[in-house]
Design a protein around this motif. Structure first.
Motif, PDB file in Angstrom:
ATOM      1  N   ARG A  50       0.813  -1.213   0.000  1.00  0.00           N
ATOM      2  CA  ARG A  50       0.000   0.000   0.000  1.00  0.00           C
ATOM      3  C   ARG A  50       0.850   1.268   0.000  1.00  0.00           C
ATOM      4  N   ARG A  91       2.230   4.997  -1.523  1.00  0.00           N
ATOM      5  CA  ARG A  91       1.496   6.161  -2.015  1.00  0.00           C
ATOM      6  C   ARG A  91       1.122   5.931  -3.476  1.00  0.00           C
ATOM      7  N   HIS A  92      -0.074   6.372  -3.857  1.00  0.00           N
ATOM      8  CA  HIS A  92      -0.576   6.209  -5.229  1.00  0.00           C
ATOM      9  C   HIS A  92      -0.746   4.722  -5.580  1.00  0.00           C
ATOM     10  N   THR A  93      -1.123   3.912  -4.599  1.00  0.00           N
ATOM     11  CA  THR A  93      -1.360   2.485  -4.843  1.00  0.00           C
ATOM     12  C   THR A  93      -2.330   2.272  -5.993  1.00  0.00           C
ATOM     13  N   PHE A 116      -3.192   4.207  -8.435  1.00  0.00           N
ATOM     14  CA  PHE A 116      -2.649   4.596  -9.743  1.00  0.00           C
ATOM     15  C   PHE A 116      -1.906   3.420 -10.362  1.00  0.00           C
ATOM     16  N   TRP A 117      -1.049   2.774  -9.566  1.00  0.00           N
ATOM     17  CA  TRP A 117      -0.276   1.649 -10.083  1.00  0.00           C
ATOM     18  C   TRP A 117      -1.168   0.452 -10.391  1.00  0.00           C
ATOM     19  N   LYS A 119     -11.643   9.038  -4.491  1.00  0.00           N
ATOM     20  CA  LYS A 119     -10.239   9.416  -4.697  1.00  0.00           C
ATOM     21  C   LYS A 119      -9.448   8.235  -5.259  1.00  0.00           C
ATOM     22  N   ASN A 120      -9.652   7.042  -4.688  1.00  0.00           N
ATOM     23  CA  ASN A 120      -8.956   5.847  -5.183  1.00  0.00           C
ATOM     24  C   ASN A 120      -9.369   5.516  -6.615  1.00  0.00           C
ATOM     25  N   GLN A 178      -7.599   7.854  -8.951  1.00  0.00           N
ATOM     26  CA  GLN A 178      -6.210   7.432  -9.144  1.00  0.00           C
ATOM     27  C   GLN A 178      -6.123   6.260 -10.121  1.00  0.00           C
ATOM     28  N   GLY A 186      -4.256   5.929 -13.844  1.00  0.00           N
ATOM     29  CA  GLY A 186      -3.352   4.841 -14.198  1.00  0.00           C
ATOM     30  C   GLY A 186      -3.793   4.110 -15.448  1.00  0.00           C
TER      31      GLY A 186
END
Length: 496
Positions: A137, A139-141, A143-144, A183-184, A187, A191
């Motif tokens: 987890r 940052r920007h999990t 997104f990846w 928000k998730n 992101q 990605g």
């Protein structure tokens, strides 16, 4: 820890070297991917200048050339290995290198992997990387995760199914607020677009979006899905697991995960085991959808490539989730590690001791030797009825005159090209390009529609003449006649 990390990375590199370009396994799928890379290097566009029902990301990898592809492949596997090792170490597994080694032995298991460069191998790598990111987890999990999901979908469409259970797990744990969920999701969308947008722009710029949608998606649902009795498919899967030495790892992994699920564990950990079990079941989706292994005796064992990541993940979740000492016991992990790795290690040794320079199956034929002396240019050679001969396009660095470079669909599907429109397009392309030579393997095909065979043979005899080649087992090579090469064909049979 440093020594263990270096040793597992060295093992990964050594296993990758078993499939470096001089000794890689060349199967027809990879030959076609190589041709797609050549086509793009010469300015051609997939789905316009080449028919294929794979998504486009694999073509961009092959555009890098054989050694470039091998470097990319080796780095991806090593990166996934290192991430997985770190997670095993963080979870305090007794031997954190066992499962990363198991992953490498699986993805380099020659009965399944077909060397390097198969689409499902890359989606298995993407899945393991996504799993490791999910555990950490950072940052920007999301997104990846979105980026890896897009890469998976654009590499092999059906493999998006295996990543979905873990994506669902990521979104619901820990229980998010609506704001955090949005928000998730934002992101993940960014990605997705990082991978998807450039590829769609490339296809759109070359007016290939409609062809891409038709060939890489609609075609698979319209034609590639086969109906076969479920019992036959399960028997084919069982036989395939035995043939590829995956039966023991599969049974051990599923049994450990199912047992751990029944033990005392946190709800979040149990949910992760459930996600891994669902992903394992979905890994068999392509076979259950297309019945390739159950159909007419074909051995599409590379359909097992998704197991290369889901089996290590299953065992990882079992060993780390349950609070029962049995799963964390040093001796038990040693025994299970040996049972998992030993048959695959034997396969690797067997393959390593029988490496040969990868002269393709066609390169020693009399026809290939004859053609190699003809100094061929683009569009001057066409092979019909044997997709292995796409190797000649790549070796001679020439383009095919027709986008249709493999033809098993005429032998697989009774309703395929019923009006002979595709055959007519092939004939028109050959005549338009004044294609000098045609390699014909139609006599070895079993056409579902006899009129398609009659159409092709009539066209061939009308516009081409046989070339006698010493030591050839039959008349396979035809040369264009000088008269009548400007004839425009209709979808009906050519004039006699």
């Amino acid at each position: 820890m440093k020594n263990s990390r270096l040793l597992i990375l060295l093992a990964s590199l050594l296993l990758s070297l078993l499939y470096c370009p001089p000794v890689d396994i060349l199967v027809d799928d990879k030959v076609i991917f190589r041709y797609a890379g050549l086509l793009m290097a010469k300015g051609g566009v997939p789905y316009i200048d080449l028919f294929d029902h794979k998504p486009p990301l694999i073509y961009f990898l092959y555009y890098a050339g054989p050694w470039g592809l091998w470097v990319i492949d080796s780095i991806l596997v090593a990166f996934a290995t290192l991430l997985f090792y770190e997670r095993c170490h963080e979870k305090q597994l007794r031997y954190p290198y066992i499962l990363p080694l198991f992953f490498n032995l699986l993805i380099r298991n020659y009965p399944v992997c077909e060397g390097i460069g198969m689409t499902r191998a890359y989606t298995a790598i993407f899945l393991l990387i996504a799993f490791c990111i999910l555990l950490k987890r950072p940052r920007h999990t999301f997104f990846w995760l979105g980026l890896l999901a897009a890469a998976t979908f654009l590499m092999q469409q059906d493999q998006i199914l295996s990543i979905l259970p873990f994506a669902a797990y990521a979104f619901i744990t820990p229980r998010p607020t609506i704001l955090l969920f949005l928000k998730n999701l934002a992101q993940a969308t960014v990605g997705l677009l990082v991978i998807t947008a450039p590829i769609l722009f490339y296809l759109g710029y070359h007016h290939a979006l409609a062809a891409f949608w038709h060939d890489a998606f609609l075609f698979n649902f319209q034609w590639y899905a086969e109906k076969s009795p479920l019992g036959d498919q399960f028997r084919a899967i069982h036989a395939g697991l035995k043939e590829t030495d995956l039966i023991m790892p599969f049974v051990i992994a599923v049994t450990l995960a199912a047992t751990a699920l029944l033990q005392h564990a946190k709800a979040k950990d149990k949910l992760l085991i459930v996600a891994a079990l669902i992903a394992t079941a979905l890994a068999f989706g392509p076979e259950l959808f297309s019945a390739r292994m159950a159909l007419r005796g074909y051995s599409f064992y590379y359909y097992f490539l998704p197991l290369c990541s889901v089996l290590p993940i299953l065992i990882f979740t079992a060993w780390t989730a349950s609070e029962d000492p049995f799963f964390r016991n040093r001796i038990n992990q040693t025994v299970f590690g040996f049972l998992l790795c030993a048959p695959l290690f034997y396969n690797a040794v067997q393959h390593a001791t029988h490496l040969e320079k990868n002269g393709h199956i066609v390169s020693n034929t009399a026809e290939f030797q004859f053609l190699s002396r003809q100094h061929l240019s683009d569009y001057e050679l066409y092979s019909f009825g044997n997709s292995n001969w796409a190797y000649a396009y790549d070796d001679f660095r020439i383009l095919s005159p027709s986008p249709w470079i493999y033809h098993q669909f005429w032998a697989w599907y009774p309703g395929w090209d019923a009006d002979h429109r595709i055959l007519a397009s092939i004939g028109n392309d050959l005549l338009a390009h004044h294609t000098r030579y045609v390699l014909d393997f139609s006599e070895g095909m079993t056409f579902c529609d006899p009129s398609a065979y009659a159409w092709w043979r009539t066209f061939l005899q009308q516009h081409y003449q046989p070339v006698e080649i010493p030591h050839s087992p039959g008349v396979r090579l035809w040369q264009i006649k000088q008269a009548g090469v400007n004839t425009r064909l209709s979808a009906g049979p050519p004039a006699s």
